[in-house]
Design an enzyme around this catalytic site. Structure first.
Site, short mmCIF file in Angstrom:
data_model
loop_
_atom_site.label_atom_id
_atom_site.label_comp_id
_atom_site.label_asym_id
_atom_site.label_seq_id
_atom_site.Cartn_x
_atom_site.Cartn_y
_atom_site.Cartn_z
NE ARG A 98 -85.13 127.10 26.08
CZ ARG A 98 -83.75 126.97 26.07
NH1 ARG A 98 -82.84 127.48 26.07
NH2 ARG A 98 -83.48 126.39 27.50
CE LYS B 198 -69.10 117.85 23.97
NZ LYS B 198 -70.06 118.35 23.27
CD GLU C 192 -83.56 125.02 20.89
OE1 GLU C 192 -83.96 125.90 21.48
OE2 GLU C 192 -82.73 123.67 20.94
C1 LIG Z 1 -82.85 124.02 24.38
C2 LIG Z 1 -81.76 123.24 23.97
N1 LIG Z 1 -81.26 122.61 22.98
C3 LIG Z 1 -80.55 121.44 22.79
C4 LIG Z 1 -79.80 120.58 22.99
C5 LIG Z 1 -79.19 119.62 22.87
N2 LIG Z 1 -77.90 119.62 23.59
C6 LIG Z 1 -77.44 119.56 24.61
S1 LIG Z 1 -76.27 119.32 24.45
C7 LIG Z 1 -75.81 120.96 23.83
C8 LIG Z 1 -74.62 121.33 22.86
C9 LIG Z 1 -74.14 122.21 24.11
O1 LIG Z 1 -72.73 122.31 24.10
P1 LIG Z 1 -71.91 123.37 25.39
O2 LIG Z 1 -72.55 124.12 25.88
O3 LIG Z 1 -70.47 123.60 24.39
O4 LIG Z 1 -71.37 121.97 25.92
P2 LIG Z 1 -70.63 120.64 25.90
O5 LIG Z 1 -71.17 119.46 25.08
O6 LIG Z 1 -69.34 121.27 25.20
O7 LIG Z 1 -70.05 120.87 27.19
C10 LIG Z 1 -76.79 120.21 22.37
C11 LIG Z 1 -77.15 120.82 21.47
C12 LIG Z 1 -80.22 120.78 24.75
N3 LIG Z 1 -79.82 120.30 25.46
N4 LIG Z 1 -81.44 122.17 25.17
#
Ligand SMILES: Cc1ncc(C[n+]2csc(CCOP(=O)(O)OP(=O)(O)O)c2C)c(N)n1
Ligand SMILES: CC(=O)[C@@H](O)[C@H](O)COP(=O)(O)O
Ligand SMILES: [Mg+2]
Length: 632
Positions: A407, A290, A379
């Site tokens: 959710r 990342k 959630e």
């Molecule tokens: C239901 C939900 N909860 C929380 C989020 C906030 N959120 C956006 S990106 C993220 C982390 C995602 O991690 P990953 O899938 O590993 O993607 P990366 O950022 O590492 O590429 C979160 C928690 C969201 N978009 N949707």
């Protein structure tokens, strides 16, 4: 692949030559690393000017190029989980010039959007939906006899959500569905990853040697006729059982391949080409970094997950935020209150579904590590976990964005409110959030919360009231929700001393004549401005549930028009509650309910969106004047 060797091109020209994936596929494989460098440079420069999600986009440059190079997009469907990592995808699918409008009013969305491009096969932004959607697309192709692939690209963070496992469980049972799940494992969510899954993935990484050998096998296998591939695969399964513990993904019925280096196009291209030939549910595990390619983001992928515009005078290399430090935010008010309350009450435990930074809980996590839970992107689990804690006499506080609370609606009703458990929800990002747009606005929480019995709903009008309400909610012996917007409020300084507010009681902030404005939460500022202009009465209602019935009837008795103001959908919101009280009391006073419109509000900055929704003071003034004209 094309046989003629195109002339060597400068990196910038290479990127400019790509107007679509069809152009991309004309390049030689050997040109793709230079394209990746050019694309990465472009993204750093572009996002430094617009703001947006940076580190996740830098980590998926090669993967995005490889996917559009190998698969026949958009006929082959790619579904990007969360979709915050799709800027490279947007550039390669004809939107490079439009990237300067990213996340701005009437500009490009920061997430995939079906109405924006045929290459955006599914709208995402809320996490962990990609496997379900891609399975739907794969099954549609199978049922219709279409030879197309469906690919879900999901991060290791998104993989922690229950919905992802629901989809794996279903997909793994459909043996001839042409679904490819690509796990983009960068060992990061927004914060560092949590949970047993992360440990499982780490174990898989440690088996890299075996997988290296297996990768070579895969490269060879891809050129053999299917029966031979099947035989080799069964043999391989046998070998694997001896050499390497099975992955959980294989237990779900997937052919697991990996982990491979997600930045190495020489690994990605042949592996994806092989996978495209294999039938049945496939699972490719790629390892990426990342923030790849930008030292500041590599060093701090959390800080660079979401960035504001850079201070270009200071230079992109500094990564300096143009806006610098700002006013106290509601999020900071919550974070400070949480630590102060934890010091006073040992029963307090705090839970976040993977939003530690966004919810202001970094300090609490540091100061109270054994009372802090990041449950991952989960959630539903977060709320029922809190219910279990409450059953045993602890005082759980769930910090959750309004949009993500959607959710966990049944958990709130069935597990918390029905049992009248003292779970407190600190609902951040309530109302219009701005650049994240329609997928993230907290536009509906008052509407979907107001109908829940036992729940107390607080709407703070400024930062000090927020602190007092958080304290009052925490002390209440039942389910509570305190909802506050993204950013700052009226600028009041939160008093250190905390005192309980009378639940269900609002207050008159300005005495006037003619109409009365009933403001809920963040709308008080606007109501006071308009109240001054019209010499109208202004009430700070403070609660949606229980709503202050006496105050409403008192205002109805003394005014000819009640105007309700809320940063929530008008339908079913606070204004509806005011009207319900008046109807039940047989009052004939006119009510003008002002809130968010019955449509999805797109992205832009918060002030623009409030004005577009008719909730800025000029619009409110105009709508009140029109209400009087209509009846004059
Ligand atoms: C239901 C939900 N909860 C929380 C989020 C906030 N959120 C956006 S990106 C993220 C982390 C995602 O991690 P990953 O899938 O590993 O993607 P990366 O950022 O590492 O590429 C979160 C928690 C969201 N978009 N949707
Ligand atoms: C993609 C996603 O869902 C999060 O990164 C979200 O954009 C964070 O929003 P805030 O910037 O309001 O914390
Ligand atoms: Mg990740």
């Amino acid at each position: 692949m094309p046989s003629s060797k195109p002339p060597a091109r400068s990196r910038a020209h290479l990127l400019e030559s790509i107007g679509s994936p069809a152009d991309l596929r004309k390049l030689e494989p050997g040109e793709l690393p230079a394209l990746a460098d050019a694309l990465r440079d472009f993204l750093i420069d572009s996002v430094s000017r617009t703001g947006g999600h940076l580190s996740s986009n830098l980590g998926t440059v090669e993967l995005t190029i490889a996917l559009h190079y190998v698969f026949n997009t958009p006929e082959d469907r790619i579904v990007w989980d969360v979709g915050h990592q799709t800027y490279a995808h947007k550039v390669l699918t004809g939107r490079r010039e439009a990237m300067s409008s990213l996340r701005q009013y009437h500009g490009l969305s920061g997430f995939p959007k079906r109405s924006e491009s045929t290459y955006d096969t599914f709208g995402t932004a809320h996490s962990s939906t990609s496997i379900s959607a891609a399975l739907g697309m794969a099954e549609a192709a199978r049922l219709r006899g279409e030879d197309r692939r469906a690919i879900a690209v999901i991060g290791d963070g998104a993989m922690t959500a229950g919905m992802a496992f629901e989809a794996l469980n279903n997909a793994g049972d459909i043996h001839d569905t042409n679904l490819l799940v690509i796990l983009n494992d960068n060992e990061m969510s927004i914060s560092p990853p949590v949970g047993a899954l992360n440990k499982h993935l780490s174990r898989l990484l440690s088996g890299r040697l075996y997988n290296g050998a297996r990768q070579i096998g895969k490269r060879v296998l891809g050129n053999l006729p299917p029966p031979v591939i099947e035989l080799a695969r069964r043999t391989e399964e046998h070998v694997k059982g001896m050499v390497m513990p099975g992955t959980m993904f294989e237990e779900f019925g997937f052919n697991y391949i990996g982990p491979i280096d997600g930045h190495d196009l020489e690994s990605l291209l042949p592996t994806l080409q092989n996978l495209r030939t294999l039938k049945g549910p496939q699972f490719l595990h790629v390892i990426t970094r990342k923030g790849q390619g930008y030292k500041l983001a590599e060093a701090d992928p959390i800080l660079y997950h979401g960035v504001s515009k850079f201070d270009h005078a200071a230079g992109i290399a500094t990564g300096k935020d143009a806006k610098g430090g700002g006013k106290l935010t509601y999020t900071q008010v919550f974070g400070d209150w949480l630590c102060d309350m934890a010091a006073l009450d040992k029963r307090l435990v705090a839970i976040t579904p993977a939003m530690r930074e966004g919810s202001g809980m970094v300090r609490f996590a540091h100061e109270y590590p054994d009372r802090y839970y990041d449950v991952g992107i989960a959630e539903q689990h977060a709320l029922t976990f809190a219910a279990g804690l409450a059953c045993e006499g602890l005082k759980p506080v769930v910090a959750i964005y309004s949009t993500f609370l959607q959710r966990a609606y049944d958990q709130l009703i069935h597990d918390i409110a029905l049992q009248n458990l003292p779970v407190m929800m600190a609902i951040d990002r309530a109302g219009l959030v701005g650049a994240d747009g329609a997928t993230h606005h907290g536009a509906f929480d008052l509407s979907f919360l107001a109908c829940i019995p036992n729940l107390v709903i607080f709407c703070p009008a400024d930062e000090d009231e927020c602190r007092q309400m958080l304290y009052t909610a925490y002390r209440h012996d039942g389910p509570t929700a305190v909802r506050y917007p993204r950013g700052s409020g009226l600028g009041s300084v939160p008093r250190q001393a905390m005192s309980e507010l009378p639940i269900g009681k609002g207050e008159i902030r300005r005495q006037g004549k003619g109409c009365a404005l009933l403001a809920f939460g963040s709308m008080l500022g606007t109501a006071l401005q308009v109240g001054e202009e019209l010499d109208a009465t202004v009430a700070n209602m403070r609660f949606v549930k229980p709503i202050d019935r006496d105050l409403i009837l008192q205002l109805a008795a003394g005014h000819d028009l009640l105007v309700t103001l809320e940063e929530n959908a008008t339908i079913g919101g606070a204004g509806s509650e005011v009207s319900r009280v008046l109807n039940e009391a047989g009052s004939r006073v006119r009510v003008l309910q002002l809130g968010l419109p019955d449509r999805f509000v797109d992205h832009g900055d918060q002030a623009q969106l409030l004005a577009e929704s008719g909730l800025d003071s000029a619009s409110v003034l105009d709508r009140i004047k029109k209400a009087y004209q209509v009846n004059s």
